[in-house]
Design an enzyme around this catalytic site. Sequence first.
Site, mmCIF file in Angstrom:
data_model
loop_
_atom_site.group_PDB
_atom_site.id
_atom_site.type_symbol
_atom_site.label_atom_id
_atom_site.label_comp_id
_atom_site.label_asym_id
_atom_site.label_seq_id
_atom_site.Cartn_x
_atom_site.Cartn_y
_atom_site.Cartn_z
ATOM 1 N N ASP A 202 -4.429 -12.915 3.019
ATOM 2 C CA ASP A 202 -5.714 -12.474 3.574
ATOM 3 C C ASP A 202 -6.881 -12.800 2.644
ATOM 4 O O ASP A 202 -8.016 -12.389 2.898
ATOM 5 C CB ASP A 202 -5.699 -10.986 3.963
ATOM 6 N N HIS B 85 0.817 -1.227 0.000
ATOM 7 C CA HIS B 85 0.000 0.000 0.000
ATOM 8 C C HIS B 85 0.848 1.273 0.000
ATOM 9 O O HIS B 85 0.319 2.367 -0.216
ATOM 10 C CB HIS B 85 -0.946 0.028 1.199
ATOM 11 N N ASP C 121 -2.511 -10.417 -2.686
ATOM 12 C CA ASP C 121 -3.128 -9.993 -1.419
ATOM 13 C C ASP C 121 -4.612 -9.673 -1.668
ATOM 14 O O ASP C 121 -4.983 -9.250 -2.764
ATOM 15 C CB ASP C 121 -2.386 -8.753 -0.913
ATOM 16 N N HIS D 35 -6.218 -7.185 -0.695
ATOM 17 C CA HIS D 35 -6.380 -5.746 -0.943
ATOM 18 C C HIS D 35 -5.578 -5.315 -2.168
ATOM 19 O O HIS D 35 -4.457 -5.790 -2.371
ATOM 20 C CB HIS D 35 -5.913 -4.943 0.277
HETATM 21 C C1 SP5 Z 1 -1.097 -5.180 3.772
HETATM 22 C C2 SP5 Z 1 -2.570 -5.222 4.082
HETATM 23 O O1 SP5 Z 1 -3.173 -6.280 3.968
HETATM 24 N N1 SP5 Z 1 -3.138 -4.111 4.517
HETATM 25 C C3 SP5 Z 1 -4.529 -4.080 4.828
HETATM 26 C C4 SP5 Z 1 -4.967 -2.755 5.337
HETATM 27 C C5 SP5 Z 1 -6.412 -2.809 5.692
HETATM 28 N N2 SP5 Z 1 -6.815 -1.597 6.315
HETATM 29 C C6 SP5 Z 1 -8.209 -1.536 6.710
HETATM 30 C C7 SP5 Z 1 -8.436 -2.412 7.882
HETATM 31 C C8 SP5 Z 1 -9.749 -2.169 8.528
HETATM 32 C C9 SP5 Z 1 -9.886 -3.137 9.656
HETATM 33 N N3 SP5 Z 1 -11.075 -2.896 10.397
HETATM 34 C C10 SP5 Z 1 -11.793 -4.105 10.601
HETATM 35 C C11 SP5 Z 1 -12.718 -4.007 11.738
HETATM 36 C C12 SP5 Z 1 -13.270 -5.392 11.998
HETATM 37 N N4 SP5 Z 1 -13.651 -5.523 13.371
HETATM 38 ZN ZN ZN Z 2 -4.177 -7.174 2.453
#
Ligand code: SP5
Ligand code: ZN
Length: 343
Positions: A285, A160, A196, A198
Site C-alpha cells: 500500500d 495491526h 507496509d 501503515h
Molecule cells: C493491513 C493494513 O494495511 N491495514 C490498514 C488499515 C487501515 N484502516 C483505516 C482505513 C480507512 C479507510 N478509509 C478510507 C476512506 C477513503 N474513501
Molecule cells: Zn497497510
Amino acid sequence: MKTVFSPLHALHAGHVELGAGVIEPGYEVPERADIVRAHVSAAGLGPIVPPTSQSLDVARSIHASDYVDFLADAWNLWTTEGYSGSALPMVWPTRPLRGDLRPRAIRALLGWYSFDGGAPFVAGTWDAVRASYASALTAADIVAHGDRAAFSISRPPGHHAGRRMAGGYCYLNNAACAAQRLRDGGATRVAVLDVDFHHGNGTQEIFWHRGDVFVANIHGDPASEYPFFLGAADEIGVGEGEGANLNLPLPPGTDFTVWNAALESACRAIEQFRADVIVVSLGLDTFVGDPISHFRLESQDYPRVGARLAALGRPTVFVLEGGYAVDALGANVVGVLSGFLDG
Ligand code: SP5
Ligand code: ZN
C-alpha cells in the site's frame, strides 16, 4: 521460491467497514489474494503449495490465549445473540472507562478485544484467519528447512493485531507468529522488516520487551496516518527490547527516493543486529495508486526493494500484509519477489 496459498481466505468476504462518515464495503477484499496468486503463477516464481496443518500453539504464545478463543467464537456469539451482518465493535474500554471489567455481551467483547472498527467478523472469518496463519507458519517452516526464501499469501493480513486485540483488517499477527516459529526452530535472532504503508503496531507491541526479535518499520507518520497512536520515531523498545525497535515514519507524499533512503537505514540496522533470518511484512500500500494510503512508490520501484532485501544475504520469509490497489497488487508483489530472486 515457494509460495503458500489457501483458497479458504475467500470465506472472509462481504463485510463492511467504517469510512470517514460512511459505512463502506471493506477494502480488504478476496480479489487481493487471488490476483497475487495469479501473478505469482504467471510469473513462474516457483511452486504454489497449500499450508500444512498447524495447531494454534504459536498463536497462543504470541497472543493471549483468551483472545485466540474469542476470535474462534466471535461469529457464533454474535449469531447466538441474534445479530447478523458484519460483527463490528461499538464501545471500547478507553480511558477513563474500566479496563478490568471483562463483559459478557458480544457487542462489548468486540470492543474489549479490538482497538478500532476495522476488523469485522463474518461467518467465514475465523476459517480464513486460521488459513492465513497456517500459511505464514508453513512459509517459515520452508525457510527453516533450508530454502533461501518463501512467500505466504496471508489474507486477512496481520501486522495491526496485538497480543489481545484485533484491528486494521488484522486478527492473528501472521508475521509475528512466523518470527516466533523461526525462533522455536532454532534461529537465535530474527528481524521483522515491515514495509507496509501503515505502522505495524501489533508487531511492535508483541516484541516490545524482547531483544531476540528486532522490529523495523517504514511507514506513514502517525501524526496524520493510521494507526495514529503508535509508530513515532522515539519508540525504541524497553528492557531486553531496548534498541530492538526502529521506527522510520515518513510524511504523506513520500516518493521512492526518500523511501529508499529509509529502507537503507532499516537494512543497515538489521545488518548490525546480525539477524539469522528475516521476516518481511510485505505491504504494497506504499504504491502511488493505493486508495487509502499516501506514499508515491511506482511499480518499477518494487524490484529494487526486493534486490536490496536479497543483499541482506539472509533466509527470508515474505508475509503479505496490505495493498488495496487491487489491479496493480499482483504485479507489485511479483516485482518485489522477482527483484529478490534476481538480486
Ligand atoms: C493491513 C493494513 O494495511 N491495514 C490498514 C488499515 C487501515 N484502516 C483505516 C482505513 C480507512 C479507510 N478509509 C478510507 C476512506 C477513503 N474513501
Ligand atoms: Zn497497510
